[in-house]
Each structure stands twice: as C-alpha cells, then as structure tokens.
Scaffold this motif. Structure first.
Motif, PDB file in Angstrom:
ATOM      1  N   HIS A 117      -9.434  -6.160  -9.787  1.00  0.00           N
ATOM      2  CA  HIS A 117      -8.655  -5.550  -8.707  1.00  0.00           C
ATOM      3  C   HIS A 117      -7.309  -6.258  -8.533  1.00  0.00           C
ATOM      4  CE1 HIS A 117     -10.833  -2.356  -6.534  1.00  0.00           C
ATOM      5  NE2 HIS A 117     -11.878  -2.858  -7.164  1.00  0.00           N
ATOM      6  N   VAL A 118      -7.294  -7.562  -8.676  1.00  0.00           N
ATOM      7  CA  VAL A 118      -6.040  -8.310  -8.555  1.00  0.00           C
ATOM      8  C   VAL A 118      -5.065  -7.885  -9.644  1.00  0.00           C
ATOM      9  CG1 VAL A 118      -4.996 -10.607  -8.786  1.00  0.00           C
ATOM     10  CG2 VAL A 118      -7.028 -10.307  -7.357  1.00  0.00           C
ATOM     11  N   VAL A 119      -5.561  -7.753 -10.871  1.00  0.00           N
ATOM     12  CA  VAL A 119      -4.702  -7.349 -11.982  1.00  0.00           C
ATOM     13  C   VAL A 119      -4.187  -5.923 -11.770  1.00  0.00           C
ATOM     14  CG1 VAL A 119      -4.567  -6.947 -14.468  1.00  0.00           C
ATOM     15  CG2 VAL A 119      -5.859  -8.899 -13.581  1.00  0.00           C
ATOM     16  N   ASN A 120      -5.077  -5.001 -11.409  1.00  0.00           N
ATOM     17  CA  ASN A 120      -4.668  -3.610 -11.199  1.00  0.00           C
ATOM     18  C   ASN A 120      -3.678  -3.464 -10.049  1.00  0.00           C
ATOM     19  OD1 ASN A 120      -5.948  -2.144 -13.234  1.00  0.00           O
ATOM     20  ND2 ASN A 120      -7.885  -2.062 -12.128  1.00  0.00           N
ATOM     21  N   ALA A 121      -3.835  -4.291  -9.026  1.00  0.00           N
ATOM     22  CA  ALA A 121      -2.945  -4.214  -7.868  1.00  0.00           C
ATOM     23  C   ALA A 121      -1.615  -4.907  -8.123  1.00  0.00           C
ATOM     24  CB  ALA A 121      -3.623  -4.825  -6.644  1.00  0.00           C
ATOM     25  N   SER A 142      -1.579 -10.457  -3.038  1.00  0.00           N
ATOM     26  CA  SER A 142      -1.306  -9.829  -1.746  1.00  0.00           C
ATOM     27  C   SER A 142      -1.729  -8.370  -1.729  1.00  0.00           C
ATOM     28  CB  SER A 142       0.180  -9.963  -1.402  1.00  0.00           C
ATOM     29  OG  SER A 142       0.477  -9.325  -0.181  1.00  0.00           O
ATOM     30  N   SER A 143      -1.360  -7.628  -2.774  1.00  0.00           N
ATOM     31  CA  SER A 143      -1.706  -6.205  -2.835  1.00  0.00           C
ATOM     32  C   SER A 143      -3.216  -6.005  -2.936  1.00  0.00           C
ATOM     33  CB  SER A 143      -1.011  -5.545  -4.025  1.00  0.00           C
ATOM     34  OG  SER A 143       0.392  -5.585  -3.881  1.00  0.00           O
ATOM     35  N   ALA A 144      -3.879  -6.866  -3.731  1.00  0.00           N
ATOM     36  CA  ALA A 144      -5.336  -6.757  -3.857  1.00  0.00           C
ATOM     37  C   ALA A 144      -6.022  -7.091  -2.535  1.00  0.00           C
ATOM     38  CB  ALA A 144      -5.826  -7.691  -4.960  1.00  0.00           C
ATOM     39  N   ALA A 145      -5.502  -8.092  -1.848  1.00  0.00           N
ATOM     40  CA  ALA A 145      -6.076  -8.465  -0.555  1.00  0.00           C
ATOM     41  C   ALA A 145      -5.959  -7.314   0.442  1.00  0.00           C
ATOM     42  CB  ALA A 145      -5.372  -9.707  -0.012  1.00  0.00           C
ATOM     43  N   GLU A 193      -6.761   5.405  -7.523  1.00  0.00           N
ATOM     44  CA  GLU A 193      -5.635   5.694  -6.641  1.00  0.00           C
ATOM     45  C   GLU A 193      -5.305   4.427  -5.872  1.00  0.00           C
ATOM     46  OE1 GLU A 193      -3.508   7.853  -6.237  1.00  0.00           O
ATOM     47  OE2 GLU A 193      -4.243   9.611  -7.285  1.00  0.00           O
ATOM     48  N   PRO A 194      -4.663   3.463  -6.504  1.00  0.00           N
ATOM     49  CA  PRO A 194      -4.425   2.167  -5.871  1.00  0.00           C
ATOM     50  C   PRO A 194      -3.604   2.296  -4.595  1.00  0.00           C
ATOM     51  CG  PRO A 194      -3.034   2.457  -7.802  1.00  0.00           C
ATOM     52  CD  PRO A 194      -4.005   3.594  -7.809  1.00  0.00           C
ATOM     53  N   GLN A 195      -4.097   1.684  -3.530  1.00  0.00           N
ATOM     54  CA  GLN A 195      -3.397   1.721  -2.254  1.00  0.00           C
ATOM     55  C   GLN A 195      -2.502   0.487  -2.169  1.00  0.00           C
ATOM     56  OE1 GLN A 195      -5.782   2.741   1.176  1.00  0.00           O
ATOM     57  NE2 GLN A 195      -7.400   3.564  -0.114  1.00  0.00           N
ATOM     58  N   SER A 196      -1.335   0.589  -2.768  1.00  0.00           N
ATOM     59  CA  SER A 196      -0.417  -0.535  -2.774  1.00  0.00           C
ATOM     60  C   SER A 196       0.995  -0.017  -2.955  1.00  0.00           C
ATOM     61  CB  SER A 196      -0.779  -1.523  -3.893  1.00  0.00           C
ATOM     62  OG  SER A 196      -0.793  -0.857  -5.141  1.00  0.00           O
ATOM     63  N   THR A 197       1.961  -0.935  -2.923  1.00  0.00           N
ATOM     64  CA  THR A 197       3.373  -0.567  -3.006  1.00  0.00           C
ATOM     65  C   THR A 197       3.902  -0.789  -4.406  1.00  0.00           C
ATOM     66  OG1 THR A 197       3.714  -1.128  -0.672  1.00  0.00           O
ATOM     67  CG2 THR A 197       5.669  -1.041  -2.083  1.00  0.00           C
ATOM     68  N   ILE A 235      -0.050   5.559  -3.203  1.00  0.00           N
ATOM     69  CA  ILE A 235       0.939   4.599  -3.695  1.00  0.00           C
ATOM     70  C   ILE A 235       2.214   4.735  -2.874  1.00  0.00           C
ATOM     71  CG2 ILE A 235       2.305   3.815  -5.669  1.00  0.00           C
ATOM     72  CD1 ILE A 235       0.205   4.962  -7.512  1.00  0.00           C
ATOM     73  N   GLN A 236       2.610   3.653  -2.217  1.00  0.00           N
ATOM     74  CA  GLN A 236       3.874   3.648  -1.480  1.00  0.00           C
ATOM     75  C   GLN A 236       4.996   3.211  -2.426  1.00  0.00           C
ATOM     76  OE1 GLN A 236       1.049   1.874   0.105  1.00  0.00           O
ATOM     77  NE2 GLN A 236       0.605   3.958   0.783  1.00  0.00           N
ATOM     78  N   LEU A 237       6.143   3.875  -2.343  1.00  0.00           N
ATOM     79  CA  LEU A 237       7.271   3.574  -3.214  1.00  0.00           C
ATOM     80  C   LEU A 237       8.366   2.869  -2.426  1.00  0.00           C
ATOM     81  CD1 LEU A 237       7.520   6.958  -5.162  1.00  0.00           C
ATOM     82  CD2 LEU A 237       6.232   4.910  -5.772  1.00  0.00           C
ATOM     83  N   HIS A 238       8.784   1.719  -2.929  1.00  0.00           N
ATOM     84  CA  HIS A 238       9.908   0.977  -2.331  1.00  0.00           C
ATOM     85  C   HIS A 238      10.994   0.888  -3.400  1.00  0.00           C
ATOM     86  CE1 HIS A 238      11.829  -1.968   0.385  1.00  0.00           C
ATOM     87  NE2 HIS A 238      12.297  -2.448  -0.752  1.00  0.00           N
TER      88      HIS A 238
END
Length: 299
Positions: free
Chosen positions: A17-21, A25-28, A91-95, A123-126
């Motif tokens: 999960h850490v690698v995919n995120a 921080s994103s994995a947490a 569907e990773p919930q991260s930025t 997925i949030q886009l910044h």
C-alpha cells in the motif's frame, strides 16, 4: 496460520500500500493510520527480513532492489485480497501531483485531465503550473509534463507528441506584410515573443535556415496572452500551431511566411522509476498516452 506469519503478511500488505500510494503520508491517509505507525511497521518488516526495502534519503519514495523484488512478488496478491475485502486498491484515494508549463494545461490538456478525474474520482489532482525549472523531487511532484530537453536525467521520459511552430498574424496586420519575403526582414515589423522560444529557428522547404534573435515589440510568458495579442493586430507571433488552431480555423489568424517552418518541440511526460510506480501514476501515464494521439502531432 501462525501468529508470526500473520504478522508478516500484515506488514507486507502495508508495504504494498505504501508503494502504490507513493509514500508514507498517502498510505497512512488511505488506510486511516498515523504516519508514525506506518513508518514503524515498515521498519519492523525491514528488520524481520534483515534488509532495507525503502530508501529514506529524499522526500520521494524510492525502493531498493530488494524492495522492488518484494513488491513485484506480492502486489497482485495484495490487490486480490483487497478486492475480496471490499477495499479500493484499484482506486487509490490519494493526491497526484502534476507539474506543467503555464499555458499547456489550460489551453490544451484541461479536457483530458477533466476526463481522467471523472474516471478516477478517488484521485485528487494537484497541478502546479510553472515556466521555471524546479526540483521535481523536492517539490514532491509525481508526474511532470515538459517541452524540449529533459531537465532531470534520473526521470523516465515518454513522448506525448510534438508542437510544430510557425509565424502567425491577424488578417489586418498581415496587410502590412506585402513586402515581407524573408525572415531577415522580420526586424522591420512588430513581433511577439513568448516563452519558451524567445529566439526563433526557421527552415525553408528548400533547406535554407534562418535564426532570429532580434528584438520584439512584446515578450510574454503566457501563450494565451500572446495569441490574443496577435489576434488584436499586435504583430507577428512565433508559436505552436496547435495553440492557435481555433484562431486559424475561424480566420482570426493567418500564416505568415508559410514556406518557412518553425521548430518541432517535443512534449514529454516525466515520471519516476518504471517498475515501482504508484497505481495513481501508472493510471495517469496510460491515460495521457492514449489521449496524446488525439491531441498532438506525432512527428
């Protein structure tokens, strides 16, 4: 199943999960765990395997050779487990942090980016728009879209297409160009220069080349503004045809010295190592590569 084995599998699940995120921080955030807990558990996995899996010398997650091998071995297993458990590893919930030049997002890529966002609502886009060279790792960038030479050789570069440059002016201003037959005469007219090509390379279809590095009436860092200036009879613009396509179609701009072609500036997408890409990065790269054929010239 022994308690030790169950604990080991839990740690491997967290590691994937850490690698995919793309980071702790994103994995947490995705797993609703404190960052300190994620970091501590990854350290525990490394201790149990007696090897380092993740290099922590930069702000960007990088895997060691052993970490890459562990991820390759277990990421499909973890994905299947998460699907069974109803989690959203697909569907990773991260930025996703994207860096682009100022004009290309708003004028060319925004529709494609909108479509990607609709397909992947988790997925949030910044998006950071900047014409200056930045340190992609220090800025925490996942993906960069750049033109011309690659700024950092440590990144993987994939071509999206090419921007073909030329000279353009409004029909009204073009009435003043009756005596313009060669680029060496450009110095006698009002010119509009725009980032990133403030000096112009032109090539005639007979092979003759001409390099213009003289003055300009107007110099800008934004292509949208430069095109509006040209439409408003402000002078001759040297720019990418794709950006002026609509104005050319509706007659607001016309070609100047059409027998002289401008540069072919390659647009590329940059990203980190191929094998251990976070899922959000892989999804964006694949989407943009598919859409690029409908956007750019493939010169």
């Amino acid at each position: 199943m022994s308690q030790h084995l169950a604990c080991q599998l839990e740690l491997i699940h967290l590691f994937v999960h850490v690698v995919n995120a793309g980071g702790f921080s994103s994995a947490a955030q995705e797993l609703q765990l404190p960052i300190a807990t994620v970091s501590r558990k990854i350290s525990k996995l490394e201790q149990s395997l007696n090897t380092q899996l993740i290099m922590r010398s930069t702000r960007k997650l990088r895997l060691t050779e052993e970490g890459g091998a562990l991820f390759d071995r277990y990421h499909n297993v973890v994905a299947q487990f998460d699907r069974i458990c109803g989690q959203t590893i697909n569907e990773p919930q991260s930025t996703l942090r994207i860096s682009t030049p100022v004009s290309i997002t708003s004028m060319i890529l925004i529709e494609a980016i909108n479509d990607f966002s609709k397909q992947h609502p988790h997925i949030q886009l910044h998006i950071t728009q900047n014409n200056s060279t930045i340190d992609l790792i220090d800025e925490g960038v996942d993906v960069a879209i750049v033109g011309g030479a690659q700024p950092d050789s440590s990144w993987v570069s994939t071509s999206l297409g090419v921007l073909n440059y030329g000279l353009y002016a409004s029909p009204e201003y073009a009435k003043q160009l009756i005596e313009l037959h060669h680029p060496k005469q450009l110095v006698d007219y009002q010119l509009i220069k725009v980032w990133p090509l403030f000096n112009w390379t032109l090539k005639h279809h007979n092979g003759e080349q001409y390099y213009y590095d003289g003055p300009a009436k107007l110099t800008l860092g934004d292509l949208h503004g430069a095109i509006r200036a040209a439409v408003g009879d402000g002078g001759i613009l040297y720019g990418p045809e794709l950006f002026a396509k609509q104005q050319l179609l509706n007659g607001e701009l016309v070609h100047v010295l059409p027998q002289w072609a401008g540069e072919h500036r390659r647009i590329s997408i940059l990203y980190h190592q191929r094998r251990q890409q976070p899922l959000k990065v892989k999804l964006f790269i694949e989407f943009m590569q598919q859409r690029a054929a409908t956007i750019f010239d493939l010169f």
